[in-house]
Scaffold this active site. Structure first.
Site, PDB file in Angstrom:
ATOM      1  N   ASP A   9       0.945  -1.158  -0.064  1.00 23.54           N
ATOM      2  CA  ASP A   9       0.015  -0.004  -0.079  1.00 23.54           C
ATOM      3  C   ASP A   9       0.727   1.113   0.092  1.00 23.54           C
ATOM      4  OD1 ASP A   9      -2.453   1.613   0.368  1.00 23.54           O
ATOM      5  OD2 ASP A   9      -1.805   1.863   2.488  1.00 23.54           O
ATOM      6  N   ASP A  11      -0.110   5.206   0.804  1.00 24.23           N
ATOM      7  CA  ASP A  11      -0.345   6.234   1.929  1.00 24.23           C
ATOM      8  C   ASP A  11      -0.372   5.451   3.294  1.00 24.23           C
ATOM      9  OD1 ASP A  11      -0.801   8.932   0.811  1.00 24.23           O
ATOM     10  OD2 ASP A  11      -2.127   7.771  -0.396  1.00 24.23           O
ATOM     11  N   ASP A 159      -1.736  -0.358   6.098  1.00 30.26           N
ATOM     12  CA  ASP A 159      -1.904   0.115   7.306  1.00 30.26           C
ATOM     13  C   ASP A 159      -3.331   0.155   7.786  1.00 30.26           C
ATOM     14  OD1 ASP A 159      -2.269   2.062   5.351  1.00 30.26           O
ATOM     15  OD2 ASP A 159      -2.157   3.590   6.642  1.00 30.26           O
TER      16      ASP A 159
END
Length: 212
Positions: A9, A11, A159
């Protein structure tokens, strides 16, 4: 080497973009008629769907919000820094022969500008921007078909709880990192294969800690 392909991922996972994300979200809140983020610590305890509900964001309004958010994010994409330790980790993985890719809800051009500015774009075999917040499982399956890689050899790193859920739906192992948007306690409710609170823990899970 336990994994041949590690998909990231962007961001909050690769990029230290949480402060910027909150600023952009709150900038858009009055225009979009949604509740701004006041208590970030509390916001990090909500799943994505819970967060949307808490801030008055309907699913029909979400695509417009995402488009506006990404357009503003583009203004400073090349100013974003990566999480401390990530550049060295990426170099170590690449040196160990691990294939790297990015699958993110952000735009590909935003992601590439950041990676390029931080001197790590060359480590990635592919960068995929997939704007549907809840569609990553389908995107992961497409990547598996394109890469012709066995699921057992693939790790997704994210995250957010939705990243964990998407990886599980796609049948790949997942490492949840607690330095991004969601707290470790929330991430663990999705039963990820690994939870890392620092980059070295993540690299130990991947099997190249000795290279750092």
């Amino acid at each position: 080497m336990p994994f041949k392909l590690v998909i990231w991922d962007f961001d909050g996972t690769l990029a230290d973009s949480l402060p910027s994300a909150v600023s952009i979200f709150n900038r858009l809140a009055p225009e979009m008629g949604i509740k701004p983020i006041g208590d970030l610590s509390a916001a990090r305890e909500f799943s994505t769907r819970q967060f949307l509900k808490q801030h008055g964001i309907s699913l029909w309004r979400l695509p417009r919000l995402v488009r506006k958010y990404q357009a503003i994010a583009a203004e400073s994409a090349d100013q974003l820094k990566l999480i401390e330790g990530i550049p060295a980790a990426l170099a170590a993985l690449a040196s160990a022969g691990v294939r790297l890719g990015v699958l993110s809800s952000n735009r590909e051009d935003n992601i590439r500008r950041c990676l390029r500015a931080n001197g790590v774009e060359q480590h990635f075999a592919f960068v995929i921007g997939y704007p549907r917040l809840f569609g990553k499982a389908k995107a992961l399956k497409r990547i598996l078909r394109a890469e012709r890689t066995d699921r057992a050899d693939v790790l997704y790193v994210g995250d957010e709880l939705r990243d964990v859920e998407a990886a599980k739906k796609a049948g790949v192992k997942v490492a949840a990192v607690a330095w991004g948007f969601h707290k470790a306690e929330l991430l663990r409710t999705g039963a990820p294969d690994f939870v890392a609170t620092e980059v070295r823990e993540l690299m130990s899970a991947v099997g190249v800690e000795r290279s750092l």
